[in-house]
Enzyme design. Structure first.
Site, short mmCIF file in Angstrom:
data_model
loop_
_atom_site.label_atom_id
_atom_site.label_comp_id
_atom_site.label_asym_id
_atom_site.label_seq_id
_atom_site.Cartn_x
_atom_site.Cartn_y
_atom_site.Cartn_z
N LYS A 197 0.16 4.24 -0.27
CA LYS A 197 -0.47 5.44 0.32
C LYS A 197 -0.20 6.67 -0.56
O LYS A 197 -0.12 6.54 -1.78
CB LYS A 197 0.01 5.61 1.77
N GLY A 222 2.58 2.30 10.91
CA GLY A 222 3.54 3.40 10.78
C GLY A 222 4.25 3.75 12.07
O GLY A 222 4.91 4.78 12.17
N SER A 241 3.41 -2.13 10.34
CA SER A 241 4.86 -2.22 10.53
C SER A 241 5.44 -3.58 10.12
O SER A 241 6.36 -4.09 10.77
CB SER A 241 5.25 -1.86 11.97
N ASN A 257 0.87 -1.17 0.00
CA ASN A 257 0.00 0.00 0.00
C ASN A 257 0.91 1.23 0.00
O ASN A 257 1.49 1.56 1.02
CB ASN A 257 -0.91 -0.03 1.24
N GLU A 263 -6.94 4.81 7.77
CA GLU A 263 -6.71 6.22 7.46
C GLU A 263 -7.93 6.82 6.76
O GLU A 263 -8.27 7.99 6.97
CB GLU A 263 -5.43 6.36 6.61
N HIS A 303 -9.58 1.37 4.75
CA HIS A 303 -8.32 1.51 5.49
C HIS A 303 -8.55 2.44 6.68
O HIS A 303 -9.35 3.38 6.59
CB HIS A 303 -7.24 2.08 4.56
N GLU A 309 -5.40 -4.87 10.55
CA GLU A 309 -4.36 -3.86 10.79
C GLU A 309 -4.64 -3.14 12.10
O GLU A 309 -5.44 -2.18 12.11
CB GLU A 309 -4.32 -2.83 9.65
P1 13P Z 1 2.99 0.41 7.73
O1 13P Z 1 3.48 -0.88 7.14
O2 13P Z 1 3.72 1.61 7.25
O3 13P Z 1 2.88 0.32 9.23
O4 13P Z 1 1.49 0.62 7.19
C1 13P Z 1 0.59 -0.44 7.29
C2 13P Z 1 -0.61 -0.11 6.51
O5 13P Z 1 -1.38 0.77 6.86
C3 13P Z 1 -0.83 -0.84 5.25
O6 13P Z 1 -2.10 -0.58 4.75
#
Ligand code: 13P
Length: 250
Positions: free
Chosen positions: A11, A173, A212, A9, A97, A95, A167
């Site tokens: 982002k 992150g 992560s 992803n 976010e 997601h 997740e």
């Molecule tokens: P990270 O791997 O940067 O923690 O992000 C995970 C994520 O949100 C994947 O959709």
């Protein structure tokens, strides 16, 4: 046997030229791998340039979001038929976010999941608890609500083609990963929830872990029986680390 899916992803990262450079290298380095399914999910303006590079490869294209309507007056949105026509196979839905910063509700997630199938895409549906919810012992309550709402009204055949990404929000992150055992336990509970409504399709649905994920923890995560791959954020932006993650999932 469920084939693991490792999806990157990206982002809101990478300009078009950066995205093209990354995916060209990934295509070369990941060529020939068939025992792990691989997908990259660039931002919407980079979907087509990336697809043009991976069209004849073992890397599939995923979008990061979609609207549930086929078309209409929804400024800034992208529809399922648009994604399908440019070569997307997957679409990430719900997601954390999107839920947190763009107020997406469980109902929106459900509408989008149904629309994904209607237009020939496979949803990667994200669920997960906050740190507060985990510490209050409410992980399963939260995840159960998200799963039941997201999957409502789907058929068993669609469930078999669905991907869920567990997740935990506190692991995204932050460099903090759920322990492999904890992730496995929640994922196992999600599979049993799916079984309540969709019987044997629960054995086919793939449930990834995300939060992560990196080269140093992928093998431990994949050693767990219930974890069917990973949705990778930050570590998918670097060629070496994404290649190592895919290799670690084999
Ligand atoms: P990270 O791997 O940067 O923690 O992000 C995970 C994520 O949100 C994947 O959709």
């Amino acid at each position: 046997m469920r084939k693991p899916l490792i999806a990157g992803n990206w982002k809101m990262h990478k300009t078009m030229s950066e995205a093209e450079e990354l995916v060209k290298e990934l295509k070369d380095r990941l060529a020939g791998i068939e025992d792990v399914e691989i997908a990259v999910c660039p931002t919407s303006v980079n979907l087509l340039p990336v697809y043009n590079i991976i069209a004849d490869s073992n890397i599939k294209l995923g979008a990061q979001n979609m609207h549930w309507e086929e078309s209409g007056a929804y400024t800034g949105e992208i529809s399922g038929p648009m994604l399908k026509e440019i070569g997307a196979t997957y679409v990430i839905i719900g997601h954390s976010e999107r839920r947190e910063y763009f107020q997406e509700s469980d109902e929106d997630v459900n509408r989008k999941a149904k629309a994904a199938f209607k237009y020939g895409l496979r949803p990667i549906i994200c669920v997960g608890e906050t740190l507060e919810e985990r510490e209050a012992g409410k992980t399963m309550e939260k995840v159960k609500g998200q799963i039941k709402a997201a999957l409502a009204g789907l058929s068993k055949e669609q469930i078999a083609e669905t991907v869920i990404a567990y997740e935990p929000i506190w692991a995204i992150g932050t460099g903090r990963t759920a322990t492999a055992e904890d992730a496995n336990e929640v994922i196992k509970a999600i599979r049993e929830l799916v079984r309540e409504d969709f019987a044997d399709a629960a054995d086919q649905i793939r449930i990834q872990y995300g939060g992560s994920v990196k080269a140093s923890n992928i093998e431990e995560l994949m050693a767990q029986p219930e974890i069917d791959g990973a949705l990778v954020g930050g570590a998918s932006l670097d060629v070496d680390s994404f290649v190592q993650i895919v290799e670690g999932a084999r």
